[in-house]
Write an enzyme that holds these catalytic residues in place. Structure first.
Site, PDB file in Angstrom:
ATOM      1  N   SER A 104       4.705  -5.585  -2.232  1.00  0.00           N
ATOM      2  CA  SER A 104       4.957  -4.176  -2.520  1.00  0.00           C
ATOM      3  C   SER A 104       5.742  -3.514  -1.381  1.00  0.00           C
ATOM      4  CB  SER A 104       3.632  -3.455  -2.796  1.00  0.00           C
ATOM      5  OG  SER A 104       3.852  -2.189  -3.357  1.00  0.00           O
ATOM      6  N   GLY A 148       0.811  -1.216   0.000  1.00  0.00           N
ATOM      7  CA  GLY A 148       0.000   0.000   0.000  1.00  0.00           C
ATOM      8  C   GLY A 148       0.837   1.255   0.000  1.00  0.00           C
TER       9      GLY A 148
END
Length: 434
Positions: free
Chosen positions: A274, A202
């Site tokens: 991520s 995120g």
């Protein structure tokens, strides 16, 4: 009136779908052309990648939905005009063909993943998604096995740490970011089982721990692993390195408490997608470093391995990434270059700050169509890693985007099996010596 409205809605929807289909094929050129790489509007790039990732991973679901929309538009009389017909033939039919092509592309990744399994010395063979039980499950992208128990929202911070977090942010709700979920097999094991600790992505500024990833579903339901998903404080309210402190605190909780849930505190593998991949690497690289575990310096924070899914192993590879990390994540106008180098896993390897005995095995996945974390990041990380150790495996998926691992698709199914096999091989020597 209703017919005209349905015609307009269909034209807009089909046109947007055609544009995003082009973006799915050419994400890098699309991002450059739209100018969404700039740090101030990087959120648009994230939204684009999320959209094209789902389009790439669930094309058959999209195809079915498009057919339903066409039928609904026809029923409402929207095709009583010539423009919707032109859009249908010129844009919507090519988009539907592209959906079939995206699905075919995913199937090609099986050979790549099987080749990786073989190169790792594994004799495992990938289960084909067309096997009836799995085919039925892939119809439901959020399918989860029944034989799994979830223990949600366990606070991993101490009372004083929670108070400090609230005082620093002046927000009592920040305490809900200092929690984790534990997933265990429904049937208890007679011996402690290995643990996978996942940190969500995120871009360090958003995200949720509430996703039970496909690879975790296989590890927990088939191999008896214990999975832990953590939340952590987010920027800009809590600037980095608050994220790293929280990850360390979650790992401390696992080391002290996971045995209650049947997990082995001596065998913990970190995973992250991520930004979570960056935090997993940093947590592993700073194992037992008292600077990053204040108040629990004596707690062993060593781990057995790291799994990175589209992992952001480089926070300063280009001016956009570097500026974004400074402005939005660290919330500082500038910092010493040495600070950025320290908190960039790739830079730490390139500067040879990591000795072989401080590196654990890594399994990384990277997508060539990923516009958020370029595939070159994974390749450079592996090249730098190999200068120190040969325990880094990189899987490059030629047609995958940034978020390919969240829901069931043929690609995520094969990738989950590779992770499952890698984890088995990692745990096997430890299990034999117990």
């Amino acid at each position: 009136m209703l017919a005209g409205l349905s015609a307009v809605c269909y034209i807009l929807w089909a046109s947007l779908g055609a544009v995003m289909t082009v973006g799915t094929f050419f994400p890098h050129a699309f991002a450059e052309h739209c100018g969404v790489r700039h740090p101030k509007i990087r959120g648009m790039l994230m939204l684009m990648e999320v959209h094209v990732s789902f389009r790439s991973e669930m094309p058959m679901h999209l195809l079915v939905f498009k057919c339903l929309v066409v039928k609904l538009t026809a029923w409402l009389g929207g095709f009583g005009y010539w423009v919707p017909w032109m859009v249908y033939y010129a844009l919507d039919i090519p988009t539907m063909v592209a959906c079939v092509f995206f699905f075919w592309e995913m199937l090609q990744d099986k050979a790549i993943i099987q080749q990786t399994l073989t190169s790792l010395g594994s004799t495992d063979t990938l289960t084909h998604f067309m096997d009836l039980p799995w085919l039925l499950r892939l119809v439901n992208p959020a399918w989860r096995p029944d034989q799994v128990l979830k223990y949600p929202n366990i606070c991993y911070a101490t009372h004083d740490e929670v108070k400090d977090a609230i005082r620093q942010t002046n927000n009592v709700d920040v305490q809900y970011k200092l929690r984790l979920d534990v997933y265990t097999p429904a049937q208890p094991s007679k011996k402690l089982r290995p643990v996978i600790l996942h940190c969500h992505g995120g871009a360090w500024i958003k995200g949720t721990k509430d996703i039970f990833y496909p690879y975790q579903k296989l590890l927990v339901s088939q191999d008896g692993w214990v999975a832990v998903n953590i939340a952590y404080r987010l920027a800009p309210e809590s600037p980095y390195p608050a994220h790293l402190y929280d990850y360390k605190r979650a790992l401390r909780w696992v080391k002290k408490n996971i045995h209650v849930f049947g997990g082995d505190p001596n065998f913990v593998v970190l995973a992250g997608d991520s930004a979570g991949g960056h935090l997993s690497a940093m947590t592993a690289m700073t194992a037992n470093d008292p600077e990053w575990q204040p108040g629990f310096e004596d707690v062993d924070t060593s781990v057995r391995g790291v799994i990175g899914l589209s992992a952001a192993m480089d926070i300063q590879g280009d001016q956009y990434r570097k500026q974004f990390f400074l402005d939005r994540v660290m919330v500082q106008a500038s910092v010493e270059q040495s600070v950025l180098d320290y908190h960039s896993p790739l830079a730490r390897l390139q500067k040879k700050e990591m000795a072989d005995n401080k590196l654990v095995p890594y399994l990384l996945f990277a997508g060539q169509r990923d516009a958020l974390v370029d595939v070159s990041v994974g390749r450079h990380f592996k090249a730098a890693f190999q200068q120190v150790s040969n325990e880094c495996s990189l899987v490059v998926l030629p047609t995958s985007h940034h978020i390919w691992y969240i829901f069931w698709s043929p690609r995520s199914f094969y990738g989950a099996q590779l992770i499952q096999s890698w984890c088995r091989r990692l745990h096997l020597p430890y299990d034999k010596n117990k």
